[in-house]
Design a protein around this motif. Sequence first.
Motif, short mmCIF file in Angstrom:
data_model
loop_
_atom_site.label_atom_id
_atom_site.label_comp_id
_atom_site.label_asym_id
_atom_site.label_seq_id
_atom_site.Cartn_x
_atom_site.Cartn_y
_atom_site.Cartn_z
N LEU A 12 13.57 32.07 21.07
CA LEU A 12 14.60 31.45 21.91
C LEU A 12 15.25 32.48 22.83
O LEU A 12 15.51 32.20 24.01
CB LEU A 12 15.67 30.77 21.06
CG LEU A 12 15.31 29.42 20.46
CD1 LEU A 12 16.49 28.88 19.67
CD2 LEU A 12 14.92 28.44 21.55
N GLU A 13 15.52 33.65 22.30
CA GLU A 13 16.13 34.71 23.10
C GLU A 13 15.22 35.10 24.26
O GLU A 13 15.67 35.23 25.40
CB GLU A 13 16.41 35.93 22.23
CG GLU A 13 16.94 37.12 23.01
CD GLU A 13 17.03 38.36 22.16
OE1 GLU A 13 17.96 39.15 22.41
OE2 GLU A 13 16.18 38.56 21.26
N ARG A 14 13.94 35.28 23.99
CA ARG A 14 12.99 35.68 25.02
C ARG A 14 12.84 34.58 26.08
O ARG A 14 12.75 34.87 27.27
CB ARG A 14 11.63 36.00 24.42
CG ARG A 14 11.63 37.05 23.32
CD ARG A 14 12.29 38.32 23.69
NE ARG A 14 11.42 39.08 24.56
CZ ARG A 14 11.74 40.26 25.06
NH1 ARG A 14 12.88 40.81 24.78
NH2 ARG A 14 10.91 40.89 25.84
N ILE A 15 12.83 33.33 25.65
CA ILE A 15 12.75 32.22 26.60
C ILE A 15 14.01 32.19 27.47
O ILE A 15 13.93 31.97 28.69
CB ILE A 15 12.52 30.88 25.88
CG1 ILE A 15 11.12 30.85 25.27
CG2 ILE A 15 12.72 29.69 26.82
CD1 ILE A 15 10.87 29.67 24.34
N MET A 19 14.21 32.53 31.51
CA MET A 19 14.89 31.56 32.37
C MET A 19 15.93 32.25 33.26
O MET A 19 16.09 31.91 34.43
CB MET A 19 15.54 30.45 31.54
CG MET A 19 14.53 29.52 30.93
SD MET A 19 15.24 28.06 30.13
CE MET A 19 16.30 28.77 28.91
N ALA A 20 16.65 33.24 32.70
CA ALA A 20 17.62 33.99 33.51
C ALA A 20 16.90 34.75 34.62
O ALA A 20 17.39 34.82 35.76
CB ALA A 20 18.41 34.94 32.62
N GLY A 21 15.76 35.33 34.31
CA GLY A 21 14.98 36.02 35.33
C GLY A 21 14.47 35.08 36.41
O GLY A 21 14.49 35.41 37.60
N ALA A 53 10.83 35.77 35.82
CA ALA A 53 10.66 35.35 34.42
C ALA A 53 9.84 36.37 33.64
O ALA A 53 10.21 36.75 32.53
CB ALA A 53 9.99 33.97 34.37
N VAL A 54 8.74 36.83 34.22
CA VAL A 54 7.90 37.81 33.54
C VAL A 54 8.65 39.13 33.36
O VAL A 54 8.63 39.73 32.28
CB VAL A 54 6.57 38.02 34.31
CG1 VAL A 54 5.79 39.20 33.76
CG2 VAL A 54 5.73 36.76 34.27
N GLY A 55 9.33 39.57 34.42
CA GLY A 55 10.08 40.82 34.34
C GLY A 55 11.16 40.80 33.29
O GLY A 55 11.27 41.72 32.47
N PHE A 56 11.96 39.76 33.27
CA PHE A 56 13.05 39.69 32.30
C PHE A 56 12.52 39.47 30.89
O PHE A 56 13.09 39.94 29.93
CB PHE A 56 14.04 38.59 32.68
CG PHE A 56 15.06 39.03 33.70
CD1 PHE A 56 16.41 38.91 33.43
CD2 PHE A 56 14.69 39.56 34.92
CE1 PHE A 56 17.36 39.31 34.36
CE2 PHE A 56 15.62 39.96 35.86
CZ PHE A 56 16.96 39.84 35.58
N TYR A 57 11.42 38.72 30.76
CA TYR A 57 10.83 38.50 29.44
C TYR A 57 10.30 39.79 28.85
O TYR A 57 10.54 40.12 27.69
CB TYR A 57 9.71 37.46 29.52
CG TYR A 57 9.07 37.16 28.18
CD1 TYR A 57 9.61 36.19 27.36
CD2 TYR A 57 7.95 37.85 27.75
CE1 TYR A 57 9.04 35.90 26.13
CE2 TYR A 57 7.37 37.58 26.53
CZ TYR A 57 7.92 36.61 25.72
OH TYR A 57 7.36 36.35 24.50
N THR A 93 16.37 46.45 35.23
CA THR A 93 17.29 45.35 34.96
C THR A 93 18.52 45.44 35.85
O THR A 93 18.99 44.44 36.39
CB THR A 93 17.69 45.34 33.47
OG1 THR A 93 16.51 45.19 32.69
CG2 THR A 93 18.67 44.22 33.16
N PHE A 94 19.03 46.66 36.02
CA PHE A 94 20.20 46.85 36.89
C PHE A 94 19.87 46.43 38.32
O PHE A 94 20.64 45.69 38.95
CB PHE A 94 20.68 48.30 36.86
CG PHE A 94 21.81 48.56 37.80
CD1 PHE A 94 23.10 48.19 37.46
CD2 PHE A 94 21.58 49.16 39.04
CE1 PHE A 94 24.14 48.40 38.35
CE2 PHE A 94 22.62 49.38 39.91
CZ PHE A 94 23.91 49.00 39.57
N LEU A 95 18.75 46.89 38.87
CA LEU A 95 18.38 46.55 40.24
C LEU A 95 18.18 45.04 40.42
O LEU A 95 18.67 44.45 41.38
CB LEU A 95 17.10 47.28 40.65
CG LEU A 95 17.24 48.70 41.13
CD1 LEU A 95 15.86 49.31 41.38
CD2 LEU A 95 18.08 48.79 42.37
N ALA A 96 17.46 44.43 39.49
CA ALA A 96 17.21 42.99 39.59
C ALA A 96 18.51 42.19 39.48
O ALA A 96 18.73 41.26 40.25
CB ALA A 96 16.22 42.55 38.52
#
Length: 143
Positions: A12-15, A19-21, A53-57, A93-96
């Motif tokens: 759930l956390e990874r999903i 979604m945030a990404g 999505a891929v980057g944040f995951y 993460t900071f840049l994105a």
Amino acid sequence: MRSRVRKFAHVLERIGLAMAGAASGLFVAVHVGSSIAALTSQGFLVIMMIGGAVGFYLGIDTPPLSFHAPDREHSVNSGGKIDAAEFLSAVGTFLAALTAFVSVSVIVLRENLQIFWTIMIMLGWVVGVAMQIVAGAIARFRG
């Protein structure tokens, strides 16, 4: 039973991170697309969302190298060496996140940025997400 709950919570956390990404990618794509006519397609929006999505995951919550090996000897990371995955994950993460925040601010405040700043936002997003993906790949290949 406890292990299944932990695994489910992790999924759930990874999903949620994905979604945030994706949402961040959408915000950047909407801002960039509203300023650069060639990038107004739905395909561009989808690519930006998938990239986010891929980057944040992959890139958030990468397991860091341990400071000590199991037998109490110093591991590879000791001696002040930088953990590449952890560094790339943090900066990416900071840049994105920064570029997504700026994009949302520009959209909500209805600002008209010069094209240079719009391109810098796009580049910041692409570099940040790429750093996250590389960080996730490094962390997963090392174990």
